[in-house]
Design an enzyme around this catalytic site. Structure first.
Site, PDB file in Angstrom:
ATOM      1  N   ASP A  84      17.427 -17.499  16.805  1.00 53.30           N
ATOM      2  CA  ASP A  84      18.520 -18.080  16.014  1.00 53.30           C
ATOM      3  C   ASP A  84      18.545 -19.607  16.083  1.00 53.30           C
ATOM      4  O   ASP A  84      19.598 -20.217  16.248  1.00 53.30           O
ATOM      5  CB  ASP A  84      19.884 -17.521  16.474  1.00 53.30           C
ATOM      6  CG  ASP A  84      19.985 -16.014  16.292  1.00 53.30           C
ATOM      7  OD1 ASP A  84      19.179 -15.461  15.520  1.00 53.30           O
ATOM      8  OD2 ASP A  84      20.847 -15.399  16.921  1.00 53.30           O
ATOM      9  N   ASP A 143      14.504 -14.347  14.127  1.00 52.35           N
ATOM     10  CA  ASP A 143      15.535 -14.727  13.138  1.00 52.35           C
ATOM     11  C   ASP A 143      15.814 -16.228  13.203  1.00 52.35           C
ATOM     12  O   ASP A 143      16.962 -16.666  13.143  1.00 52.35           O
ATOM     13  CB  ASP A 143      16.851 -13.969  13.412  1.00 52.35           C
ATOM     14  CG  ASP A 143      16.664 -12.466  13.384  1.00 52.35           C
ATOM     15  OD1 ASP A 143      15.733 -11.990  12.705  1.00 52.35           O
ATOM     16  OD2 ASP A 143      17.443 -11.762  14.041  1.00 52.35           O
TER      17      ASP A 143
END
Ligand SMILES: *[C@@H]1O[C@H](CO)[C@@H](O)[C@H](O)[C@H]1NC(C)=O
Ligand SMILES: *[C@@H]1O[C@H](CO)[C@@H](O)[C@H](O)[C@H]1NC(C)=O
Length: 338
Positions: free
Chosen positions: A168, A189
């Site tokens: 992230d 991600d």
């Protein structure tokens, strides 16, 4: 005849007209461009701020003239926030590998970001934002969501910036954003959110050494068919070690397009993972067009990869996808200027 015999009257009239023209011009090129102020942040010297946050705090609320915050080379260990009411800030470092902001918060997405911008009309250049919780990678430190930058303003742009983390890294959350020649480092991600963004000439570095299985470059979060968000990667390079998917959907209408980009041989042949959309992949827009390199176009790509037509390609890959009013050109630093 407009000009009379009275000299002073004529002078006043001409001054009045001149001021009106100057004001119109200033309005036309965008408020801001007419006034400039630079403030300095550094660890050396006097008369400067020693942290980026105190420099931002010194900008008045509802600011509407561009303020350049110039940050000397160095590592700044702090969490930095640009609040909503402080627009028209440009944060400028001495190069993305010379000036960096580093913090190591983790777990909670909304509070971990090393750098957060809530304000519209923000520019950063030549600076890096690092979340060091899992960077550099150390197998003894558990992997956690740890955001390097959270981008929440509209009309935010980034030139030659670094975004460094593992999971992230770059929360491209909401608003229209432009990233030019940036570097983004991570494994899971690591470019995610519902931003409406073009990434042009960026380097995406995947760090598979930190994972057992494959990673995911993107987790886009377009929520419904009216949501204009999407990530467009144009003329980018994807490098690294290990295996990664190009992306997986964080929301059911996720949209990600790789265009004219080069992939080293680290892309999982299937390309994309259906994740939360496993029961219905029809609303996803995941596409590759004119990409190169050993990781591009496997015969084993998932069958539901999108095939965009000429018009759709044009719509998403031209700058008007994020800017049909000229805001990028009006910002003090833009790709045409340097
Ligand atoms: C970064 O620092 C190095 C070493 O001091 C210097 O040579 C280089 O020019 C700097 N980069 C920029 C963009 O200023
Ligand atoms: C593709 O990207 C390269 C840079 O990687 C650029 O030089 C070239 O102009 C781009 N081609 C198109 C058709 O956009």
């Amino acid at each position: 005849m407009l000009l009379g015999k009275c000299f002073l009257c004529n002078l006043w009239l001409l001054m009045f007209i001149a001021i009106a023209i100057i004001n119109c011009e200033a309005w036309r090129i965008g408020r801001a461009a007419t006034h400039w102020r630079t403030i300095y942040v550094g660890h050396s010297g006097s008369g400067k701020f020693t942290s980026i946050q105190t420099a931002i705090d010194s900008v008045p609320s509802n600011n509407d003239n561009w303020v350049r915050i110039y940050v000397e080379a160095g590592v700044y260990r702090e969490q930095v926030k640009v609040p909503r009411d402080k627009q028209f800030i440009e944060l400028t470092g001495k190069g993305k590998w010379n000036t960096s902001v580093v913090w190591n918060a983790c777990e909670r997405l909304d509070t971990s970001a090393t750098f957060t911008v809530y304000a519209d009309n923000f520019v950063a250049r030549d600076i890096s934002f690092v979340n060091s919780h899992n960077y550099p990678w150390n197998p003894r430190v558990p992997r956690k969501p740890a955001v390097a930058a959270l981008i929440e303003g509209d009309k935010n742009s980034f030139y030659r910036c670094g975004f460094v983390g593992l999971q992230d890294t770059l929360w491209d959350s909401v608003g229209r954003h432009y990233f030019h020649r940036c570097s983004i480092v991570g494994a899971v991600d690591f470019i995610f959110g519902a931003g409406q963004s073009i990434y042009e000439g960026c380097v995406i570095s995947f760090n598979g050494a930190a994972l057992q299985g494959p990673g995911y470059i993107t987790a886009q979060a377009r929520g419904d068919e009216k949501d204009p968000s999407g990530f467009v990667f144009k003329d980018c390079v994807v490098v690294g070690t290990g295996w990664t998917y190009l992306g997986r959907p964080w929301r059911p209408y996720a949209r990600v397009i790789f265009y004219n980009s080069t992939f080293s041989g680290i892309i999982v042949p299937a390309g994309w993972d259906p994740w939360i959309a496993s029961s219905n992949v029809n609303n996803l827009v995941f596409a590759e067009k004119f990409c190169h390199g050993p990781g591009s176009y496997s015969r084993d790509r998932i069958k539901w990869e999108s095939r965009l037509n000429e018009d759709q390609l044009q719509e998403f890959t031209s700058i008007s996808y994020i800017d049909n009013e000229g805001w990028i050109g009006r910002q003090p630093f833009n790709m045409l200027a340097d």
